[in-house]
Design a protein around this motif. Structure first.
Motif, PDB file in Angstrom:
ATOM      1  N   ILE A  81       0.854  -1.182   0.000  1.00 28.34           N
ATOM      2  CA  ILE A  81       0.000   0.000   0.000  1.00 28.34           C
ATOM      3  C   ILE A  81       0.892   1.235   0.000  1.00 28.34           C
ATOM      4  O   ILE A  81       1.784   1.363   0.845  1.00 28.34           O
ATOM      5  N   GLU A  82       0.662   2.119  -0.957  1.00 25.64           N
ATOM      6  CA  GLU A  82       1.426   3.357  -1.041  1.00 25.64           C
ATOM      7  C   GLU A  82       0.515   4.543  -0.733  1.00 25.64           C
ATOM      8  O   GLU A  82      -0.552   4.674  -1.331  1.00 25.64           O
ATOM      9  N   LEU A  83       0.955   5.378   0.204  1.00 32.17           N
ATOM     10  CA  LEU A  83       0.175   6.546   0.587  1.00 32.17           C
ATOM     11  C   LEU A  83       1.073   7.775   0.646  1.00 32.17           C
ATOM     12  O   LEU A  83       2.270   7.673   0.921  1.00 32.17           O
ATOM     13  N   THR A  84       0.470   8.931   0.388  1.00 31.64           N
ATOM     14  CA  THR A  84       1.179  10.199   0.503  1.00 31.64           C
ATOM     15  C   THR A  84       0.755  10.881   1.791  1.00 31.64           C
ATOM     16  O   THR A  84      -0.441  11.028   2.061  1.00 31.64           O
ATOM     17  N   ILE A  85       1.731  11.279   2.594  1.00 29.11           N
ATOM     18  CA  ILE A  85       1.471  11.891   3.896  1.00 29.11           C
ATOM     19  C   ILE A  85       2.021  13.313   3.889  1.00 29.11           C
ATOM     20  O   ILE A  85       3.156  13.548   3.463  1.00 29.11           O
ATOM     21  N   LEU A  86       1.217  14.257   4.354  1.00 31.67           N
ATOM     22  CA  LEU A  86       1.659  15.639   4.516  1.00 31.67           C
ATOM     23  C   LEU A  86       2.152  15.795   5.944  1.00 31.67           C
ATOM     24  O   LEU A  86       1.406  15.539   6.897  1.00 31.67           O
ATOM     25  N   ALA A  87       3.406  16.199   6.113  1.00 32.00           N
ATOM     26  CA  ALA A  87       4.010  16.185   7.443  1.00 32.00           C
ATOM     27  C   ALA A  87       4.779  17.461   7.727  1.00 32.00           C
ATOM     28  O   ALA A  87       5.294  18.127   6.820  1.00 32.00           O
ATOM     29  N   SER A  88       4.841  17.813   9.008  1.00 29.52           N
ATOM     30  CA  SER A  88       5.709  18.870   9.506  1.00 29.52           C
ATOM     31  C   SER A  88       6.437  18.296  10.722  1.00 29.52           C
ATOM     32  O   SER A  88       6.315  17.107  11.024  1.00 29.52           O
ATOM     33  N   ALA A  89       7.175  19.139  11.426  1.00 34.25           N
ATOM     34  CA  ALA A  89       7.883  18.668  12.611  1.00 34.25           C
ATOM     35  C   ALA A  89       6.930  18.337  13.749  1.00 34.25           C
ATOM     36  O   ALA A  89       7.313  17.641  14.695  1.00 34.25           O
TER      37      ALA A  89
END
Length: 357
Positions: A81-89
């Motif tokens: 499963i491939e997912l895109t995650i929006l992340a910050s610190a």
């Protein structure tokens, strides 16, 4: 950049409507110890905007320095499963519903990974840092019941190092054990007057001159109290014609016009040939990535003004019935076509009984 993104408020103080809700969020962020939260409300009401403004209030401007991460998960059945995650610190945002049947595994692994790798001491040393990290899960109402049950167990286990902010359109589709562990925050759709005020403000910032009151109200009504759609419509009107006029046409998306055409075809004739044509049009909408529940609701909205009051209640009943079938079934086209066939049968019977032909 689209106006809807360019003029998106970044702090709670800049929110233009629902002042009582803004005050509630400001009070919630005062001590920095945010509990698990469940934001729910219709699309375009401002849920995500308020979530990010709340995080900025708690953690500071660092939450705006985001990056995209592409993660790969392997399920116990060896499925990838491939997912895109929006992340910050300080936070990560993920739509686990995109994983389909593997959503339960993704929910468990993401929260477990964040909780185990997060260093509270390092976070406390940063400006505005807290001893926990936030995971934003969007479209929680689309998660399977197994995934929601796994979410309940995971959020209990890692509460100290990880706080969850859940975002959905309908809280009724979230299981009770998850709802009871979150502070529910309802974000209602803005009123027509609030949307008009925001449209006027954006129009002035973009140096578009005076926005006619009649045009602003027509945009607000056509958008269905969806502020995101209203701003997109305003920008489309600016491209279409400037300066604005009170009689200016408000352009709706092509797929809505297509569904309106389908509604006309269904009321003009009820026959097997017309049902085959309706099936082709429904396939066209689905292949263009229009969600089945959106198709059904929009079609119902277009049909109701064409119906007699005696028929409206029954058509709404069957629309709700087949919407439920769409959610629990696997082949969306079957249930959409079944609703169309049911409507044609009801409408034909009503015409025969009323007019005798």
């Amino acid at each position: 950049m689209l106006w809807v993104d360019k003029h998106r408020p970044t702090t709670l103080a800049k929110m233009d409507y629902h002042e009582d809700l803004t005050a509630r969020l400001e009070a919630l962020s005062e001590d920095g110890e945010v509990p698990h939260l469940l934001f729910y409300g219709p699309p375009g009401a401002g849920k995500k905007t308020r979530i990010m403004a709340l995080l900025r209030q708690v953690f500071g401007a660092g939450v705006e320095k985001t990056r995209l991460e592409h993660k790969t998960f392997k399920t116990p059945t060896k499925r990838t499963i491939e997912l895109t995650i929006l992340a910050s610190a300080f936070h990560q945002e993920i739509n686990a519903a995109e994983a389909g049947s593997g959503d339960r595994f993704v929910v468990q692994e993401v929260i477990k990974e964040i909780a185990q790798s997060y260093n509270p001491a390092a976070a406390m040393g940063q400006a505005g840092g807290r001893a926990y990290k936030v995971v934003i899960l969007t479209e929680v109402d689309r998660l399977s019941r197994q995934a929601q049950a796994a979410l309940r167990r995971t959020m209990e286990k890692y509460t100290a190092a990880c706080r969850l902010i859940l975002c959905c359109n309908s809280a009724s589709r979230v299981i009770e054990p998850v709802r009871s562990r979150c502070l529910g925050i309802r974000v209602a759709a803005p009123s027509h007057e609030s949307i008009c005020a925001i449209l006027n403000k954006v129009s002035k910032k973009e140096s578009c001159g005076v926005l006619p009151e009649a045009l602003a109200m027509r945009i607000a009504q056509t958008s269905g109290r969806n502020l995101r759609r209203a701003l997109l419509m305003l920008e489309a009107c600016r491209v279409q014609q400037h300066p604005f006029t009170a009689e200016q046409e408000v352009k709706v998306p092509d797929w809505e016009e297509y569904i309106a055409k389908l509604a006309v075809l269904l009321t003009e004739e009820q026959s097997p040939q017309r049902l085959v044509l309706a099936r082709d049009m429904l396939y066209e909408l689905l292949t263009n990535c229009i969600p089945s529940d959106v198709i059904l609701k929009t079609l119902l909205r277009e049909l109701l003004p064409k119906l007699d009051d005696q028929l409206k209640h029954e058509v709404v009943h069957w629309a709700a019935f087949y919407e439920h079938r769409v959610r629990v079934g696997s082949k969306e086209i079957f249930h959409l076509e079944a609703f169309v066939a049911k409507f044609m049968a009801l409408y034909k019977a009503f015409v025969i009984n009323t007019f005798g032909f």
